[in-house]
Each structure stands twice: as structure tokens, then as C-alpha cells.
Design a protein around this motif. Structure first.
Motif, PDB file in Angstrom:
ATOM      1  N   ASP A 125       0.855  -1.186   0.000  1.00 31.43           N
ATOM      2  CA  ASP A 125       0.000   0.000   0.000  1.00 31.43           C
ATOM      3  C   ASP A 125       0.891   1.236   0.000  1.00 31.43           C
ATOM      4  N   LYS A 126       0.734   2.093  -0.985  1.00 34.83           N
ATOM      5  CA  LYS A 126       1.590   3.262  -1.116  1.00 34.83           C
ATOM      6  C   LYS A 126       1.344   4.232   0.044  1.00 34.83           C
ATOM      7  N   PRO A 127       2.401   4.679   0.713  1.00 36.95           N
ATOM      8  CA  PRO A 127       2.240   5.716   1.736  1.00 36.95           C
ATOM      9  C   PRO A 127       1.661   6.982   1.092  1.00 36.95           C
ATOM     10  N   PRO A 128       0.941   7.799   1.837  1.00 36.90           N
ATOM     11  CA  PRO A 128       0.323   9.002   1.275  1.00 36.90           C
ATOM     12  C   PRO A 128       1.311   9.918   0.560  1.00 36.90           C
ATOM     13  N   ALA A 129       2.542  10.010   1.068  1.00 38.21           N
ATOM     14  CA  ALA A 129       3.534  10.915   0.464  1.00 38.21           C
ATOM     15  C   ALA A 129       3.895  10.507  -0.960  1.00 38.21           C
ATOM     16  N   CYS A 130       3.663   9.241  -1.311  1.00 34.88           N
ATOM     17  CA  CYS A 130       4.029   8.774  -2.652  1.00 34.88           C
ATOM     18  C   CYS A 130       3.180   9.409  -3.747  1.00 34.88           C
ATOM     19  N   GLN A 131       1.984   9.817  -3.414  1.00 37.18           N
ATOM     20  CA  GLN A 131       1.080  10.322  -4.446  1.00 37.18           C
ATOM     21  C   GLN A 131       1.694  11.496  -5.208  1.00 37.18           C
ATOM     22  N   ALA A 132       2.277  12.440  -4.480  1.00 38.78           N
ATOM     23  CA  ALA A 132       2.861  13.619  -5.130  1.00 38.78           C
ATOM     24  C   ALA A 132       4.083  13.245  -5.964  1.00 38.78           C
ATOM     25  N   TYR A 133       4.906  12.322  -5.460  1.00 38.00           N
ATOM     26  CA  TYR A 133       6.119  11.934  -6.186  1.00 38.00           C
ATOM     27  C   TYR A 133       5.789  11.202  -7.486  1.00 38.00           C
ATOM     28  N   LEU A 134       4.758  10.378  -7.455  1.00 33.88           N
ATOM     29  CA  LEU A 134       4.405   9.610  -8.643  1.00 33.88           C
ATOM     30  C   LEU A 134       3.830  10.489  -9.754  1.00 33.88           C
ATOM     31  N   GLN A 135       3.417  11.681  -9.412  1.00 37.22           N
ATOM     32  CA  GLN A 135       2.873  12.596 -10.404  1.00 37.22           C
ATOM     33  C   GLN A 135       3.929  13.532 -10.979  1.00 37.22           C
ATOM     34  N   LEU A 136       5.153  13.471 -10.436  1.00 40.47           N
ATOM     35  CA  LEU A 136       6.210  14.364 -10.889  1.00 40.47           C
ATOM     36  C   LEU A 136       6.703  13.976 -12.277  1.00 40.47           C
ATOM     37  N   ALA A 137       6.945  14.947 -13.098  1.00 45.95           N
ATOM     38  CA  ALA A 137       7.542  14.711 -14.414  1.00 45.95           C
ATOM     39  C   ALA A 137       9.045  14.594 -14.251  1.00 45.95           C
ATOM     40  N   PRO A 138       9.722  13.830 -15.118  1.00 43.28           N
ATOM     41  CA  PRO A 138      11.187  13.719 -15.043  1.00 43.28           C
ATOM     42  C   PRO A 138      11.825  15.099 -15.149  1.00 43.28           C
ATOM     43  N   LYS A 139      12.901  15.289 -14.369  1.00 45.87           N
ATOM     44  CA  LYS A 139      13.595  16.563 -14.458  1.00 45.87           C
ATOM     45  C   LYS A 139      15.099  16.350 -14.504  1.00 45.87           C
ATOM     46  N   ARG A 140      15.816  17.388 -14.767  1.00 48.44           N
ATOM     47  CA  ARG A 140      17.260  17.309 -14.942  1.00 48.44           C
ATOM     48  C   ARG A 140      17.935  16.750 -13.691  1.00 48.44           C
TER      49      ARG A 140
END
Length: 250
Positions: free
Chosen positions: A203-218
Motif C-alpha cells: 500500500d503506497k504511503p500518502p507521500a508517494c502520491q505527489a512523487y508519482l505525479q512528478l515529471a522527469p527533471k534534470r
């Protein structure tokens, strides 16, 4: 596990539920933690920066609960002869690597050693020498016990172990901070939060939701190459202020 036929179905369910709960961590249903090895060295600005930003944020968000996390303080050091080491940033780095590896060994619970480790690396960014006793007190440790380990044969053995683990990396590390996540080097350390959230199967911890929506960055290390005081510490690269000092572990 053997269970008597006379046991009721209700008892069996309670036993299985208990085993399931004991296998979890903090009620998150954690059964397969993600293995993360952090190869680093004291006095490396980007190692300190990574610890005090990315790792501290993971800590504050509770994401260490899904990690089997270890730190290996050795980095780009070299053993010239038996028990004699040259460190990339001089003798002070060697001394501080020893203090960190001793703290981790003496207090293996990450709930204790990580606060010490964070304190130590945080002060590395702003002072010439972290205060072992102060960081130990903040983490509920004995500073004198850590220093005794670092100066004795126990510290020597721990340094050998850190050196062996670092030298046996495959592929070899080319800079620090160097992260190995689930057995694979992570090219962009800044992507660690998103990577562990992607890999974790529970079960994904709540904090994962924001990270999984991040676009790749430099990659952060690409940026660090343009900021001299925060740049990654490359293998066989000696900082301009470094002098060839040795630490004898006897």
C-alpha cells in the motif's frame, strides 16, 4: 507452522492475522521493503546536501518505513597499505567517516543513527568540524562510545568492511553520492523518492502520491557540476584544497 486439528477456525484466523500484522511496519502493510544503499563520504558537499535535503524530506514524510536503508561512509578513499587510508578530503574526512560508521554500527536502529548522521552532515555544510557529542546527544547516543570505537580496533574493522562493500560494487561507482536501489545504480539521486514509490508493491504511503505525479527533471548531479561548492565528488579527483594526509588505524 503446525496447527492442531482441534483448533477452531476462529483461532486459526487470529493466528494468521497476528502473523500478518507482525510482518508489517507501522500499519502500512509493508512486506517487501526497497533496498537502498547510500555510498558516500564525509566532507563531500553533495553528499551532505543530498542527506540534508532529499533524505531528510523522506525521513520527515515517513518514507523510510518502506526502505531497507543503509549508509556506507567510505566513498573515494583508498587503502594504500594495510590499515592506512588516504581520503579524498584529507585526514578530517577519514576521521569523520570512522565516526559515522561507528555510530551506525553501535546504534543499528535507523531511528537512532539517522538523526545523528543527519546532524553530522548538516554541520559539515556550515562548520569545519561537526560536534560529535552534540549530534550524539540529539540522537540519544553516547558520543564518547562512538569516539572510542573510531579510535580503536573496532573502528578499523568497520572501515575495512565499508571499504570492501564499496570496492565490490558492480558496476564500480564513479562519484559520490552513489545510490544503489534494489540492486541497480540510480543515475539521478534526486529521483530517489519517485523511484522507491514506483518500486514499492505494498500500500503506497500518502507521500508517494505527489512523487508519482512528478515529471522527469534534470539530474541534480548535472546541476552540481555547475556549482563548484556543491559538485559531486568524483573518483580519483582531489579537491584543490586537499593535501595528502593519511589516517593510521592501529
Amino acid at each position: 507452522m503446525w496447527i492442531s486439528k482441534s483448533c477452531s477456525l476462529e483461532v486459526l484466523c487470529v493466528l494468521l492475522l497476528a502473523l500478518n500484522v507482525l510482518g508489517d511496519d507501522n500499519g502500512l502493510g509493508i512486506s517487501n521493503k526497497i533496498k537502498v544503499d547510500f555510498f558516500m563520504e564525509s566532507r563531500c558537499p553533495s553528499c551532505s546536501q543530498f542527506t540534508t535535503t532529499v533524505l531528510k524530506k523522506l525521513w520527515d514524510e515517513g518514507l523510510f518505513a518502506i526502505l531497507d536503508f543503509s549508509a556506507i561512509p567510505y566513498g573515494n578513499a583508498h587503502e594504500k597499505v594495510m590499515n592506512e587510508y588516504t581520503c579524498q578530503h584529507g585526514i578530517r574526512e577519514c576521521e569523520e567517516n570512522l565516526l559515522e560508521v561507528c555510530a551506525i554500527h553501535l546504534y543499528p536502529s535507523i531511528s537512532q543513527w539517522f538523526p545523528f548522521f543527519y546532524c553530522f552532515e548538516r554541520y559539515n555544510l556550515v562548520t569545519s568540524k561537526p560536534n560529535t557529542e552534540m549530534c550524539a546527544n540529539e540522537a540519544g547516543m553516547s558520543g564518547s562510545l562512538i569516539e572510542e570505537c573510531a579510535k580503536g580496533s573496532q573502528g578499523k574493522d568497520l572501515m575495512k568492511s565499508a571499504a570492501k562493500q564499496t570496492n565490490e560494487l558492480e558496476p564500480k561507482h564513479t562519484w559520490v553520492p552513489w545510490l544503489v536501489v534494489a540492486g541497480t545504480p540510480l543515475a539521478n539521486p534526486d529521483s530517489l523518492p519517485k523511484k522507491i514509490c514506483e518500486l514499492y508493491q505494498g500500500d503506497k504511503p500518502p507521500a508517494c502520491q505527489a512523487y508519482l505525479q512528478l515529471a522527469p527533471k534534470r539530474p541534480v548531479l548535472g546541476l552540481l557540476l555547475e556549482v563548484p561548492h556543491l559538485r559531486a565528488c568524483k573518483v580519483d579527483e582531489r579537491p584543490s584544497h586537499d593535501i595528502p594526509l593519511h589516517l593510521m588505524l592501529e
